[in-house]
Design a protein around this motif. Structure first.
Motif, short mmCIF file in Angstrom:
data_model
loop_
_atom_site.label_atom_id
_atom_site.label_comp_id
_atom_site.label_asym_id
_atom_site.label_seq_id
_atom_site.Cartn_x
_atom_site.Cartn_y
_atom_site.Cartn_z
N CYS A 77 26.55 -87.31 36.19
CA CYS A 77 25.12 -87.94 36.26
C CYS A 77 24.87 -88.22 34.67
O CYS A 77 24.74 -87.41 33.83
N ILE A 78 24.62 -89.68 34.23
CA ILE A 78 24.50 -90.31 33.14
C ILE A 78 22.98 -90.43 32.97
O ILE A 78 22.54 -91.28 33.64
N HIS A 79 22.51 -89.97 32.07
CA HIS A 79 20.97 -90.12 31.45
C HIS A 79 20.92 -91.01 30.33
O HIS A 79 21.58 -90.52 29.32
N GLY A 80 20.19 -92.07 30.38
CA GLY A 80 19.72 -92.90 29.06
C GLY A 80 18.21 -93.06 29.00
O GLY A 80 17.80 -93.25 29.95
N LEU A 81 17.96 -93.08 27.54
CA LEU A 81 16.51 -93.14 27.47
C LEU A 81 16.44 -94.39 26.31
O LEU A 81 17.00 -94.24 25.37
N GLY A 82 15.36 -95.27 26.75
CA GLY A 82 14.98 -96.32 25.80
C GLY A 82 16.10 -97.26 25.60
O GLY A 82 16.82 -97.58 26.23
N LEU A 83 16.35 -97.26 24.18
CA LEU A 83 17.48 -98.09 23.70
C LEU A 83 19.00 -97.58 24.20
O LEU A 83 19.87 -98.45 24.44
N ALA A 84 18.97 -96.33 24.67
CA ALA A 84 20.24 -95.89 25.29
C ALA A 84 20.63 -96.12 26.50
O ALA A 84 21.67 -96.20 27.01
N ILE A 85 19.62 -97.00 27.10
CA ILE A 85 19.86 -97.33 28.54
C ILE A 85 21.20 -98.44 28.55
O ILE A 85 21.88 -98.19 29.54
N ASN A 86 21.07 -99.37 27.64
CA ASN A 86 22.16 -100.13 27.90
C ASN A 86 23.58 -99.48 27.51
O ASN A 86 24.38 -99.95 28.21
N ARG A 87 23.70 -98.66 26.70
CA ARG A 87 24.84 -98.06 26.51
C ARG A 87 25.32 -96.96 27.63
O ARG A 87 26.30 -97.08 28.19
N ALA A 88 24.35 -96.41 28.25
CA ALA A 88 24.39 -95.65 29.57
C ALA A 88 25.06 -96.65 30.59
O ALA A 88 26.09 -96.15 31.22
N ILE A 89 24.43 -97.76 30.82
CA ILE A 89 25.21 -98.68 31.83
C ILE A 89 26.55 -99.09 31.60
O ILE A 89 27.46 -99.07 32.27
N ASN A 90 26.81 -99.20 30.30
CA ASN A 90 28.07 -99.78 29.77
C ASN A 90 29.01 -98.54 29.99
O ASN A 90 30.11 -98.85 30.46
N ILE A 91 28.50 -97.30 29.49
CA ILE A 91 29.66 -96.25 29.93
C ILE A 91 29.87 -96.32 31.31
O ILE A 91 31.13 -95.95 31.87
N ALA A 92 28.94 -96.24 32.18
CA ALA A 92 29.24 -96.01 33.65
C ALA A 92 29.92 -97.17 34.17
O ALA A 92 31.05 -96.88 34.79
N LEU A 93 29.69 -98.38 33.83
CA LEU A 93 30.65 -99.62 34.19
C LEU A 93 32.23 -99.42 33.65
O LEU A 93 33.19 -99.71 34.19
N GLN A 94 32.31 -98.85 32.45
CA GLN A 94 33.70 -98.52 31.80
C GLN A 94 34.46 -97.70 32.79
O GLN A 94 35.57 -98.08 32.95
N LEU A 95 33.62 -96.78 33.05
CA LEU A 95 34.25 -95.46 33.94
C LEU A 95 34.67 -96.15 35.23
O LEU A 95 35.99 -95.81 35.67
N GLN A 96 33.87 -96.96 35.56
CA GLN A 96 34.38 -97.73 37.05
C GLN A 96 35.32 -98.36 36.97
O GLN A 96 36.30 -98.49 37.75
N THR A 97 35.55 -99.48 36.08
CA THR A 97 36.51 -100.14 35.48
C THR A 97 37.80 -99.68 35.29
O THR A 97 39.09 -99.80 35.93
N SER A 98 37.91 -98.28 34.72
CA SER A 98 39.05 -97.62 34.17
C SER A 98 39.63 -96.91 35.40
O SER A 98 40.69 -96.60 35.59
N SER A 99 38.96 -96.55 36.50
CA SER A 99 39.38 -96.01 37.60
C SER A 99 39.57 -96.98 38.89
O SER A 99 40.07 -96.76 39.83
N GLN A 100 39.94 -98.03 38.44
CA GLN A 100 40.18 -99.20 39.54
C GLN A 100 39.49 -99.35 40.66
O GLN A 100 40.05 -99.71 41.97
N GLY A 101 37.98 -99.22 40.36
CA GLY A 101 37.20 -99.09 41.59
C GLY A 101 37.17 -97.86 42.40
O GLY A 101 36.44 -98.09 43.46
N ALA A 102 37.69 -96.79 41.77
CA ALA A 102 37.68 -95.78 42.82
C ALA A 102 36.41 -94.92 42.69
O ALA A 102 35.83 -94.32 43.62
N LEU A 103 35.74 -95.29 41.69
CA LEU A 103 34.29 -94.41 41.39
C LEU A 103 33.22 -95.55 41.97
O LEU A 103 33.21 -96.86 41.93
N GLU A 104 32.06 -94.89 42.51
CA GLU A 104 31.03 -95.55 42.73
C GLU A 104 29.94 -95.25 42.02
O GLU A 104 29.89 -94.27 41.29
N LEU A 105 28.95 -96.06 41.88
CA LEU A 105 27.56 -95.90 41.07
C LEU A 105 26.52 -95.87 41.90
O LEU A 105 26.30 -96.73 42.76
#
Length: 148
Positions: free
Chosen positions: A77-105
């Motif tokens: 579970c990735i938590h982001g607050l305020g300015l870190a929201i964009n970074r939390a979303i970016n990290i989650a999307l990077q993880l999903q991309t690197s897993s070739q779509g095996a991960l869900e969000l």
């Protein structure tokens, strides 16, 4: 046709240097007389698979930490607050991309109440310390491998 705005609310600009008092009036404060000290937000329960994203730590280091946790757990579970929201979303999307779509969000948003302390610069001349509450946006992203 839209209702006209209330002249009272339109005439009152938002002043960050005014503080509401318990009586309902506002207290004007001189920003030079007080030092703003932001308290840490109240954290969610810390589990082994929780990651709190901030803007001070290197992006690649946070991404590597999330990847390492995913190797040990089926979900994080990735938590982001305020300015870190964009970074939390970016990290989650990077993880999903690197897993070739095996991960869900799965993402949830919330509002977190934060408390700031206003300490007087000169305790002899200025008033007593004040506190101010404000709201900040937060995101909680569950990154997981779906059950087969």
């Amino acid at each position: 046709m839209a209702e006209p705005r209330s002249p009272v609310s339109a005439a009152l600009p938002h002043n960050p240097n005014s503080m509401p008092t318990p009586e309902g009036s506002t207290l004007e404060m001189d920003p030079m007389e007080y030092t703003l000290r932001k308290r840490l937000p109240r954290k969610l329960p810390k589990r082994r698979n929780d990651v709190y994203i901030n803007m001070k730590t290197d992006f690649k280091a946070q991404l590597a930490r999330c990847q390492k946790l995913l190797d040990a757990h089926r979900e994080i579970c990735i938590h982001g607050l305020g300015l870190a929201i964009n970074r939390a979303i970016n990290i989650a999307l990077q993880l999903q991309t690197s897993s070739q779509g095996a991960l869900e969000l799965s993402a949830n948003t919330s509002t977190v109440e934060l408390i700031d302390d206003l300490d007087p610069e000169d305790p002899d001349e200025a008033g007593e310390p004040l506190t101010r509450t404000r709201n900040n946006s937060a995101i909680h992203i569950k990154v997981f491998y779906p059950s087969s």
